[in-house]
Enzyme design. Sequence first.
Site, PDB file in Angstrom:
ATOM      1  N   CYS A 112       0.858  -1.190   0.000  1.00  0.00           N
ATOM      2  CA  CYS A 112       0.000   0.000   0.000  1.00  0.00           C
ATOM      3  C   CYS A 112       0.889   1.233   0.000  1.00  0.00           C
ATOM      4  CB  CYS A 112      -0.900  -0.007   1.240  1.00  0.00           C
ATOM      5  SG  CYS A 112      -2.018   1.398   1.371  1.00  0.00           S
ATOM      6  N   HIS A 155      -9.335  -4.224  -1.026  1.00  0.00           N
ATOM      7  CA  HIS A 155      -8.268  -3.429  -0.403  1.00  0.00           C
ATOM      8  C   HIS A 155      -8.611  -1.939  -0.468  1.00  0.00           C
ATOM      9  CE1 HIS A 155      -3.849  -2.423   0.276  1.00  0.00           C
ATOM     10  NE2 HIS A 155      -4.334  -1.285  -0.196  1.00  0.00           N
ATOM     11  N   GLU A 156      -9.003  -1.474  -1.649  1.00  0.00           N
ATOM     12  CA  GLU A 156      -9.323  -0.050  -1.800  1.00  0.00           C
ATOM     13  C   GLU A 156     -10.604   0.306  -1.046  1.00  0.00           C
ATOM     14  OE1 GLU A 156      -7.108   1.847  -2.893  1.00  0.00           O
ATOM     15  OE2 GLU A 156      -5.859   0.245  -3.726  1.00  0.00           O
ATOM     16  N   HIS A 159     -10.143   1.251   2.536  1.00  0.00           N
ATOM     17  CA  HIS A 159      -9.701   2.630   2.786  1.00  0.00           C
ATOM     18  C   HIS A 159     -10.895   3.548   3.088  1.00  0.00           C
ATOM     19  CE1 HIS A 159      -5.399   2.654   2.183  1.00  0.00           C
ATOM     20  NE2 HIS A 159      -5.502   1.990   1.039  1.00  0.00           N
TER      21      HIS A 159
END
Length: 202
Positions: A112, A155-156, A159
């Site tokens: 990341c 994963h995104e 965020h």
Amino acid sequence: MAQEGYWLAPEVRETMGAEVELIGSPVLRQVAPPIEDMDEARKIADKLIEVLNNLDGAGLAAPQIGVSAPIFVTQIKRTKKFPDREEFPLEVFINPRILEYSEDKNYDWESCFSVADHIGLVPRSNRIVIEYTNYNGEKKHVEMTNPVQSRCTAHEYDHLQGMLYIDRLESKNHFSSWKSQVKYADYYKQLKDRMNASVGAK
């Protein structure tokens, strides 16, 4: 002027994210509220695409450029660090919601830009179902069955929930610097294989 309801970090208020926010930045730990202004959403998406292209990465979320808004972009390409991975075209996700995570999972290494120079072994679902608005304002409902695409998207999406991949590590031994990952490549390959064998992943 930014829409009221989401927050711009002061240091990027004018430049809209010239620098990627690093772990420790408060904006990375905020849950991004919905955005309704599509013109503003596209402006943020354009900046994400620009920064992602400069970084040569697979994905980037608005909190990483200092903007607490529910927007991320993905474009999975082969790179020097990941020369063998499958490729997927650019996509913009606005106000996304992951509706379903499959119970079957696999372990793989994730990095990341906000956790610079490190990598972690993270379990992710092989399949997800997500709904979102794309760059053109179209509503999408997509089932992702490719584990690489599912992983990058999840994963995104994390965020936007104020999460980093390190929050999903199951052991401190699953976290490494890139230098150590290269130096002890055989050890880390065996670790990944062992974890995948434990869940029956290929």
